[in-house]
Design a protein around this motif. Structure first.
Motif, mmCIF file in Angstrom:
data_model
loop_
_atom_site.group_PDB
_atom_site.id
_atom_site.type_symbol
_atom_site.label_atom_id
_atom_site.label_comp_id
_atom_site.label_asym_id
_atom_site.label_seq_id
_atom_site.Cartn_x
_atom_site.Cartn_y
_atom_site.Cartn_z
ATOM 1 N N GLY A 184 1.149 12.678 6.322
ATOM 2 C CA GLY A 184 2.174 13.491 6.974
ATOM 3 C C GLY A 184 3.426 12.733 7.320
ATOM 4 N N ARG A 185 3.818 11.805 6.453
ATOM 5 C CA ARG A 185 5.003 11.006 6.742
ATOM 6 C C ARG A 185 5.799 10.774 5.467
ATOM 7 N NH1 ARG A 185 1.917 5.110 7.475
ATOM 8 N NH2 ARG A 185 1.894 4.631 5.233
ATOM 9 N N SER A 186 7.017 10.279 5.614
ATOM 10 C CA SER A 186 7.864 9.900 4.483
ATOM 11 C C SER A 186 8.419 8.516 4.782
ATOM 12 C CB SER A 186 9.012 10.895 4.300
ATOM 13 O OG SER A 186 8.525 12.184 4.005
ATOM 14 N N THR A 187 8.035 7.536 3.969
ATOM 15 C CA THR A 187 8.465 6.168 4.221
ATOM 16 C C THR A 187 8.380 5.360 2.938
ATOM 17 O OG1 THR A 187 8.020 4.155 5.510
ATOM 18 C CG2 THR A 187 6.119 5.490 4.881
ATOM 19 N N LEU A 188 9.126 4.272 2.884
ATOM 20 C CA LEU A 188 9.025 3.333 1.770
ATOM 21 C C LEU A 188 8.006 2.237 2.068
ATOM 22 C CD1 LEU A 188 12.797 2.840 0.798
ATOM 23 C CD2 LEU A 188 11.064 4.142 -0.436
ATOM 24 N N ASP A 189 7.579 2.157 3.313
ATOM 25 C CA ASP A 189 6.684 1.086 3.740
ATOM 26 C C ASP A 189 5.237 1.563 3.711
ATOM 27 O OD1 ASP A 189 8.829 -0.718 4.339
ATOM 28 O OD2 ASP A 189 9.220 0.468 6.129
ATOM 29 N N THR A 190 4.449 0.959 2.832
ATOM 30 C CA THR A 190 3.026 1.250 2.748
ATOM 31 C C THR A 190 2.272 -0.062 2.877
ATOM 32 O OG1 THR A 190 3.438 3.123 1.274
ATOM 33 C CG2 THR A 190 1.204 2.264 1.333
ATOM 34 N N SER A 191 1.390 -0.144 3.846
ATOM 35 C CA SER A 191 0.663 -1.388 4.093
ATOM 36 C C SER A 191 -0.632 -1.425 3.290
ATOM 37 C CB SER A 191 0.350 -1.523 5.583
ATOM 38 O OG SER A 191 -0.594 -0.537 5.978
ATOM 39 N N HIS A 192 -1.213 -2.622 3.212
ATOM 40 C CA HIS A 192 -2.504 -2.766 2.539
ATOM 41 C C HIS A 192 -3.567 -1.932 3.245
ATOM 42 C CE1 HIS A 192 -5.676 -4.534 0.149
ATOM 43 N NE2 HIS A 192 -6.294 -4.961 1.235
ATOM 44 N N ALA A 193 -3.477 -1.866 4.577
ATOM 45 C CA ALA A 193 -4.442 -1.060 5.348
ATOM 46 C C ALA A 193 -4.314 0.418 4.994
ATOM 47 C CB ALA A 193 -4.220 -1.281 6.843
ATOM 48 N N ASP A 194 -3.082 0.872 4.765
ATOM 49 C CA ASP A 194 -2.864 2.267 4.374
ATOM 50 C C ASP A 194 -3.604 2.594 3.077
ATOM 51 O OD1 ASP A 194 -1.194 2.768 6.532
ATOM 52 O OD2 ASP A 194 0.643 2.326 5.408
ATOM 53 N N THR A 195 -3.546 1.681 2.133
ATOM 54 C CA THR A 195 -4.137 1.938 0.814
ATOM 55 C C THR A 195 -5.662 1.962 0.862
ATOM 56 O OG1 THR A 195 -4.181 -0.411 0.180
ATOM 57 C CG2 THR A 195 -2.163 0.835 -0.286
ATOM 58 N N ARG A 196 -6.254 1.555 1.962
ATOM 59 C CA ARG A 196 -7.723 1.553 2.077
ATOM 60 C C ARG A 196 -8.229 2.735 2.903
ATOM 61 N NH1 ARG A 196 -9.484 -4.366 3.935
ATOM 62 N NH2 ARG A 196 -11.537 -3.467 3.442
ATOM 63 N N MET A 197 -7.322 3.592 3.349
ATOM 64 C CA MET A 197 -7.720 4.709 4.203
ATOM 65 C C MET A 197 -8.491 5.757 3.407
ATOM 66 S SD MET A 197 -4.351 5.284 6.580
ATOM 67 C CE MET A 197 -5.209 6.445 7.622
ATOM 68 N N ASP A 198 -9.423 6.398 4.094
ATOM 69 C CA ASP A 198 -10.194 7.479 3.478
ATOM 70 C C ASP A 198 -9.400 8.765 3.636
ATOM 71 O OD1 ASP A 198 -12.130 9.056 2.368
ATOM 72 O OD2 ASP A 198 -13.400 9.129 4.155
ATOM 73 N N ASN A 199 -8.685 9.123 2.586
ATOM 74 C CA ASN A 199 -7.790 10.273 2.625
ATOM 75 C C ASN A 199 -7.788 10.890 1.229
ATOM 76 O OD1 ASN A 199 -5.179 11.756 2.348
ATOM 77 N ND2 ASN A 199 -4.818 11.020 4.423
ATOM 78 N N PRO A 200 -7.943 12.206 1.104
ATOM 79 C CA PRO A 200 -7.995 12.814 -0.238
ATOM 80 C C PRO A 200 -6.716 12.610 -1.052
ATOM 81 C CG PRO A 200 -7.823 14.499 1.461
ATOM 82 C CD PRO A 200 -8.113 13.216 2.162
ATOM 83 N N TYR A 201 -5.624 12.258 -0.394
ATOM 84 C CA TYR A 201 -4.360 12.028 -1.094
ATOM 85 C C TYR A 201 -4.104 10.539 -1.350
ATOM 86 C CZ TYR A 201 -3.318 16.918 -0.251
ATOM 87 O OH TYR A 201 -3.374 18.300 -0.234
ATOM 88 N N ASN A 202 -5.084 9.695 -1.020
ATOM 89 C CA ASN A 202 -4.948 8.252 -1.234
ATOM 90 C C ASN A 202 -5.302 7.934 -2.689
ATOM 91 O OD1 ASN A 202 -4.857 5.507 -1.232
ATOM 92 N ND2 ASN A 202 -6.311 5.215 0.454
ATOM 93 N N THR A 203 -4.289 7.921 -3.544
ATOM 94 C CA THR A 203 -4.529 7.676 -4.969
ATOM 95 C C THR A 203 -4.652 6.186 -5.278
ATOM 96 O OG1 THR A 203 -2.122 7.806 -5.368
ATOM 97 C CG2 THR A 203 -3.429 9.814 -5.742
ATOM 98 N N TYR A 204 -4.732 5.358 -4.228
ATOM 99 C CA TYR A 204 -5.060 3.945 -4.443
ATOM 100 C C TYR A 204 -6.563 3.765 -4.598
ATOM 101 C CZ TYR A 204 -0.361 2.168 -3.535
ATOM 102 O OH TYR A 204 0.975 1.876 -3.634
#
Length: 269
Positions: A184-204
């Motif tokens: 639910g955000r708009s940003t250019l900053d994505t952390s390594h922790a973000d990419t490990r989150m359990d989220n259906p939209y996490n295409t990492y």
């Protein structure tokens, strides 16, 4: 004055009196003036806006309580593809819409969805989706990612090709835009922790496309999604505005990312 003269004078006076009465009567019987046509308020929905942004802007244009348009959209009465499961994201077509005093949230949303069906249902779009082995709904999802990720209109086709190439090779998409949508955000900053989150939209960490579109794409993004240029690109990064670099070589991509990070650091100083 002769008798005939008096009669002529009397007849003239009667005629004048009759006209004097007739004119105001005619004026009273004129039909009422037709009011000028209502000038609508124009609601602009830019390409790439999320449904949440459309709802907020529609509430203001319609002068209704905040949340009214969202509740209408979530009532499940809009004519959406079965794949959408009642979620209009991706089908609130970007355009400028007239809003009149009698316009309702349901009427406005219906107009947007109907416009999307007309634009996305063109033979070129449907045949392109079939050629790529994806459904129309999946094509809208791809186009929404293209709309969010491409730095310039010229880059849209290449971004779409990266998505198709990664899907074909079974690679995760690893798109910041999908992850940030899920958060639910708009940003250019994505952390390594973000990419490990359990989220259906996490295409990492999830294979394939996100479960829904992540915004409302325009026609240019849709055309890029169905007919991207040939290329073997698997990676891209926008080093600076107007300078997006596409490559199939991971080592080259890492060098581009390092330049991007250096550019960001120098801009922050």
């Amino acid at each position: 004055m002769t008798r005939r003269g008096w009669l002529a004078l009397g007849a003239g006076l009667v005629a004048v009196a009759a006209v004097a009465v007739l004119v105001p009567l005619l004026l009273l019987k004129q039909p009422p003036a037709v009011p000028p046509p209502e000038k609508p308020t124009m609601l602009l929905v830019p390409e790439g806006w999320r449904a949440s942004q459309v709802y907020e802007a529609a509430d203001k244009a319609l002068k209704v309580a905040p949340g009214t348009t969202r509740r209408t959209a979530e009532a499940g009465t809009l004519k959406l593809p079965a794949d959408a499961l009642g979620n209009p994201e991706g089908f609130l077509f970007p355009a400028t819409y007239p809003v009149y005093r009698k316009t309702t949230p349901r009427g406005l949303l219906d107009y947007m969805v109907r416009t999307a069906h007309q634009r996305f249902g063109a033979d070129r779009i449907t045949s392109g989706a079939q050629r790529n082995g994806v459904s129309l709904y999946q094509t809208v999802t791809i186009a929404s990612v293209v709309q969010a990720e491409a730095d310039t209109p010229e880059d849209m086709g290449k971004v779409a090709r990266v998505i198709h190439n990664r899907l074909a090779q079974g690679m995760t998409l690893q798109m910041d835009s999908t992850l940030n949508y899920g958060l639910g955000r708009s940003t250019l900053d994505t952390s390594h922790a973000d990419t490990r989150m359990d989220n259906p939209y996490n295409t990492y960490n999830r294979q394939g496309l996100p479960p829904t579109p992540i915004g409302n794409p325009g026609e240019q993004a849709m055309h890029a999604a169905v007919d991207p240029p040939p290329g073997d690109w698997l990676y891209f990064v926008t080093v600076r505005p107007g300078d997006t670099r596409f490559t199939a070589d991971y080592a080259e991509h890492l060098r581009n990312v390092q330049e991007f990070n250096a550019q960001r650091a120098s801009a922050a100083d």
